[in-house]
Design an enzyme around this catalytic site. Structure first.
Site, PDB file in Angstrom:
ATOM      1  N   CYS A  52       0.830  -1.209   0.000  1.00 16.14           N
ATOM      2  CA  CYS A  52       0.000   0.000   0.000  1.00 16.14           C
ATOM      3  C   CYS A  52       0.861   1.255   0.000  1.00 16.14           C
ATOM      4  O   CYS A  52       2.070   1.197   0.159  1.00 16.14           O
ATOM      5  CB  CYS A  52      -0.907  -0.014   1.218  1.00 16.14           C
ATOM      6  SG  CYS A  52       0.030   0.118   2.768  1.00 16.14           S
ATOM      7  N   ALA A  55       3.122   1.675   2.947  1.00 23.42           N
ATOM      8  CA  ALA A  55       4.324   0.829   2.863  1.00 23.42           C
ATOM      9  C   ALA A  55       5.390   1.522   2.019  1.00 23.42           C
ATOM     10  O   ALA A  55       6.573   1.521   2.362  1.00 23.42           O
ATOM     11  CB  ALA A  55       3.978  -0.533   2.270  1.00 23.42           C
ATOM     12  N   ARG A  86      12.296  -5.133   6.074  1.00 26.25           N
ATOM     13  CA  ARG A  86      12.890  -4.974   4.748  1.00 26.25           C
ATOM     14  C   ARG A  86      14.404  -5.137   4.766  1.00 26.25           C
ATOM     15  O   ARG A  86      15.047  -5.217   3.743  1.00 26.25           O
ATOM     16  CB  ARG A  86      12.487  -3.594   4.229  1.00 26.25           C
ATOM     17  CG  ARG A  86      12.957  -3.237   2.866  1.00 26.25           C
ATOM     18  CD  ARG A  86      12.056  -2.157   2.345  1.00 26.25           C
ATOM     19  NE  ARG A  86      12.577  -1.421   1.225  1.00 26.25           N
ATOM     20  CZ  ARG A  86      13.159  -0.228   1.322  1.00 26.25           C
ATOM     21  NH1 ARG A  86      13.343   0.351   2.496  1.00 26.25           N
ATOM     22  NH2 ARG A  86      13.556   0.396   0.248  1.00 26.25           N
ATOM     23  N   HIS A 184       5.846   6.218  -2.570  1.00 25.53           N
ATOM     24  CA  HIS A 184       7.171   6.723  -2.954  1.00 25.53           C
ATOM     25  C   HIS A 184       7.050   8.192  -3.340  1.00 25.53           C
ATOM     26  O   HIS A 184       7.840   9.029  -2.937  1.00 25.53           O
ATOM     27  CB  HIS A 184       7.723   5.981  -4.174  1.00 25.53           C
ATOM     28  CG  HIS A 184       7.870   4.498  -3.995  1.00 25.53           C
ATOM     29  ND1 HIS A 184       7.773   3.615  -5.045  1.00 25.53           N
ATOM     30  CD2 HIS A 184       8.117   3.747  -2.899  1.00 25.53           C
ATOM     31  CE1 HIS A 184       7.969   2.390  -4.601  1.00 25.53           C
ATOM     32  NE2 HIS A 184       8.157   2.436  -3.300  1.00 25.53           N
TER      33      HIS A 184
HETATM   34 FE1  CFM Z   1      13.044   0.223  -5.627  1.00 27.94          FE
HETATM   35 FE2  CFM Z   1      12.501  -2.142  -5.775  1.00 27.94          FE
HETATM   36 FE3  CFM Z   1      11.091  -0.439  -4.230  1.00 27.94          FE
HETATM   37 FE4  CFM Z   1      13.634  -1.110  -3.595  1.00 27.94          FE
HETATM   38 FE5  CFM Z   1      12.648  -3.079  -1.948  1.00 27.94          FE
HETATM   39 FE6  CFM Z   1      11.563  -4.061  -4.155  1.00 27.94          FE
HETATM   40 FE7  CFM Z   1      10.099  -2.427  -2.635  1.00 27.94          FE
HETATM   41 MO1  CFM Z   1      10.716  -4.791  -1.836  1.00 27.94          MO
HETATM   42  S1  CFM Z   1      14.444  -1.456  -5.496  1.00 27.94           S
HETATM   43  S2  CFM Z   1      12.626   0.749  -3.565  1.00 27.94           S
HETATM   44  S3  CFM Z   1      14.497  -1.930  -1.795  1.00 27.94           S
HETATM   45  S4  CFM Z   1      11.201  -0.620  -6.326  1.00 27.94           S
HETATM   46  S5  CFM Z   1      12.769  -4.980  -2.700  1.00 27.94           S
HETATM   47  S6  CFM Z   1      12.189  -4.143  -6.337  1.00 27.94           S
HETATM   48  S7  CFM Z   1       9.537  -4.123  -3.646  1.00 27.94           S
HETATM   49  S8  CFM Z   1      10.942  -2.768  -0.804  1.00 27.94           S
HETATM   50  S9  CFM Z   1       9.224  -0.503  -3.038  1.00 27.94           S
HETATM   51  C1  HCA Z   2       6.863  -3.785   0.915  1.00 27.97           C
HETATM   52  C2  HCA Z   2       8.235  -4.217   1.368  1.00 27.97           C
HETATM   53  C3  HCA Z   2       8.804  -5.385   0.620  1.00 27.97           C
HETATM   54  C4  HCA Z   2       8.033  -6.659   0.879  1.00 27.97           C
HETATM   55  C5  HCA Z   2       8.838  -7.871   0.552  1.00 27.97           C
HETATM   56  C6  HCA Z   2       8.164  -9.121   0.126  1.00 27.97           C
HETATM   57  C7  HCA Z   2      10.274  -5.544   1.043  1.00 27.97           C
HETATM   58  O1  HCA Z   2       6.506  -3.955  -0.252  1.00 27.97           O
HETATM   59  O2  HCA Z   2       6.144  -3.244   1.721  1.00 27.97           O
HETATM   60  O3  HCA Z   2       7.033  -9.138  -0.334  1.00 27.97           O
HETATM   61  O4  HCA Z   2       8.861 -10.142   0.224  1.00 27.97           O
HETATM   62  O5  HCA Z   2      11.141  -5.553   0.193  1.00 27.97           O
HETATM   63  O6  HCA Z   2      10.504  -5.686   2.245  1.00 27.97           O
HETATM   64  O7  HCA Z   2       8.783  -5.112  -0.774  1.00 27.97           O
END
Ligand code: CFM
Ligand code: HCA
Length: 533
Positions: A52, A55, A86, A184
């Site tokens: 969401c 998150a 994370r 983001h």
């Molecule tokens: Fe960029 Fe990602 Fe993300 Fe990320 Fe992550 Fe991710 Fe995420 Mo999980 S590089 S910031 S550190 S888009 S692993 S592929 S999904 S938390 S929002």
């Molecule tokens: C998020 C965080 C997450 C979840 C990871 C997963 C992460 O999306 O809120 O589904 O294994 O990297 O910790 O993406």
């Protein structure tokens, strides 16, 4: 493969089929551009991995800033969910100024929902200032906050004046967008408005001062990248936001170049820094050896200094000499295997190169919540339509800073370099994929199973929410969000860690022992009797 895809999609009701078809592309390099639908609502009940807006804002972008306390205004579960799961690591720079190990939540109860939670939040801020004395405080809204109308912006303004401290609120209620991507954007706007530029520095501290954007130090990735960059001679001013701090971020305006690792989560700040301070951004990728080398060479070319170029080559040579012999045995185990690579918004692309270097071919890849530009490249941006969901998130318009806007390199040189380097540009995932491979946006449980049955991948890389599906089918998995408690995977030494972990997955005999319980013993037993009526 078109036919197989049709068969998979035919199981859906017609409307769902029409929808999902637009989110799946079979790569055809003959076509100039292949369109994919992305950043739209998930079909209710279809079971995907998305998160969401809260998150994305608190968990992803704000959370890693270690010298600030991040208050979660809401029910305690939202706080728990984003409590270091994370694996964004941090080392303390200032004594007693690393608060990442804490989960700070207003723990809203029914009475707060009925009578409002503003007073409770204000009290909590006072307490946080008194107990922790942080360099700043962020307040992130969860769904009920917007529903009951708590004015967290007003509470933050009052607290900021009262405590003379950087206290800011983020209206990132979970429902603000179709995924964490909305969060983001909200976090990017807030950091730009409230923190970047607050510092007093006017000049860069070194000859080659950079920021690293979209790097969150998962499993220590940014430490490995910084080790190499510092050795070459770069000064890293701020990392956004892995192992990051308010103390560093407030002076991010002094950098001469911004590197962008994860385009999806931070492109908004990258663009705003260019407009406000004149700092160009370079798309880099420190996942994979070839990608790391190319990124280092591109950085050196941007600065254009002969001694920096020579030093870059020296470091590359030294690092390769260290890692190549270590990689060899793992390559033997990995070679010829095939992988699925489905992650959030950038790793689905970034890890394909590293897999390839180990001899592993990615046959299916995708993102949970990325936008069309992350698939098709930024050229598509002018063609994107703003829908009702994206209109929810305010655009922040910045203008050149009267005192601090500077051309970091001459304008004509920048234009010439843009022809050669990915400056202010990202070409997306699709163009890097091989003929016949599948690109899927917002993959779901049903499609996961179907694609596994067809491709029979040797490894499935994704996250915690879906890893058990392939595991139960006897296929090794690799979490590419939290790295299964391993890492770093970035840069040169990270590539060795990744190769070791993936090779371990292939070499273990565990997967041959898996027999689902229903194959050993029926879960249901009975006889069919004729109906007596
Ligand atoms: Fe960029 Fe990602 Fe993300 Fe990320 Fe992550 Fe991710 Fe995420 Mo999980 S590089 S910031 S550190 S888009 S692993 S592929 S999904 S938390 S929002
Ligand atoms: C998020 C965080 C997450 C979840 C990871 C997963 C992460 O999306 O809120 O589904 O294994 O990297 O910790 O993406």
């Amino acid at each position: 493969s078109e036919k197989i895809l049709e068969e998979i999609l035919n199981k859906y009701p017609a409307k769902v089929k029409r929808n999902r078809k637009k989110h799946i592309v079979i790569r055809d390099p003959q076509q100039d551009r292949q369109e994919i639908e992305a950043n739209t609502r998930t079909i209710p009940g279809i079971v995907t991995n998305r998160g969401c807006a809260f998150a994305g804002c608190k968990g992803v972008v704000l959370g890693p800033l270690k010298d600030m306390v991040h208050i979660v205004h809401g029910p305690v579960g939202c706080g728990y969910y984003s409590w270091l799961t994370r694996r964004n690591k941090a080392k303390t720079d200032e004594p007693n100024k690393n608060f990442l190990a804490y989960c700070v939540s207003t723990d809203m109860q029914e009475s707060d929902i009925v009578f409002g939670g503003e007073k409770k939040l204000a009290r909590m801020i006072d307490e946080v200032v008194e107990i922790f004395k942080p360099n700043g405080i962020t307040i992130s809204a969860t769904c009920p906050v917007g529903l009951i109308g708590d004015d967290i912006q007003a509470v933050a303004r009052a607290a900021r004046a009262k405590h003379s401290l950087n206290i800011t609120a983020y209206s990132c209620e979970g429902y603000k967008g179709v995924s964490q991507s909305a969060g983001h954007h909200i976090a990017n706007n807030g950091l730009m408005e409230n923190i970047v530029g607050e510092g007093q520095m006017e000049e860069p501290p070194g000859r080659y001062t950079i920021n690293i954007l979209g790097e969150y130090n998962i499993g220590g990735d940014s430490w490995e990248v910084e080790r190499v960059l510092t050795d070459i001679g770069y000064d890293v001013q701020a990392v956004m936001t892995g192992n990051g701090s308010y103390a560093k971020l407030k002076n991010a305006h002094v950098a001469q170049l911004n590197l962008v690792q994860c385009h999806r989560s931070i492109n908004y700040i990258a663009d705003m820094l260019q407009i406000k301070y004149g700092t160009p951004w370079l798309k880099v990728n420190f996942i994979g050896i070839r990608a790391t080398i190319e990124s280092l060479r591109n950085m050196a070319r941007y600065f254009g200094d002969e001694s920096l170029i020579t030093r870059t080559e020296e470091v590359i040579e030294r690092e390769l000499a260290e890692i190549e012999p270590q990689l060899e045995p793992y390559r033997k185990i990995c070679s010829g295997k095939i992988a699925f690579c489905f992650v959030g918004g950038s790793r689905g692309h970034h890890y394909q190169g590293l897999y390839e270097e180990l001899g592993v071919t990615t046959v299916l890849a995708g993102y949970e919540f990325a936008h069309r530009d992350d698939y098709e490249g930024r050229d598509v941006l002018p063609h994107l339509k703003t829908d009702a969901d994206s209109k929810n998130i305010p655009e922040l318009h910045v203008t050149p800073d009267e005192n601090r806007y500077r051309l970091k390199i001459p304008a004509d040189r920048l234009e010439a370099l843009k022809q050669e380097l990915p400056l202010n540009n990202y070409k997306g995932m699709i163009s890097d994929m091989t003929e016949g491979s599948i690109v899927v946006d917002d993959l779901n449980h049903y499609e996961t199973e179907e694609f596994i049955k067809i491709f029979k991948p040797d490894i499935f890389s994704s996250g915690i929410k879906d890893k058990y599906i392939p595991q139960k089918m006897g296929i090794p998995t690799k979490q590419l969000h939290n790295y299964d408690y391993s890492g770093p995977y970035a840069g040169f030494r990270g590539a060795v860690n990744f190769a070791r972990d993936v090779a371990m997955g292939f070499a273990t005999p565990t997967w041959n022992y898996i027999t689902p319980p229903w194959k050993g013993k029926p879960l249901l037993e009975g006889t069919i009797e004729p109906c007596s009526a």
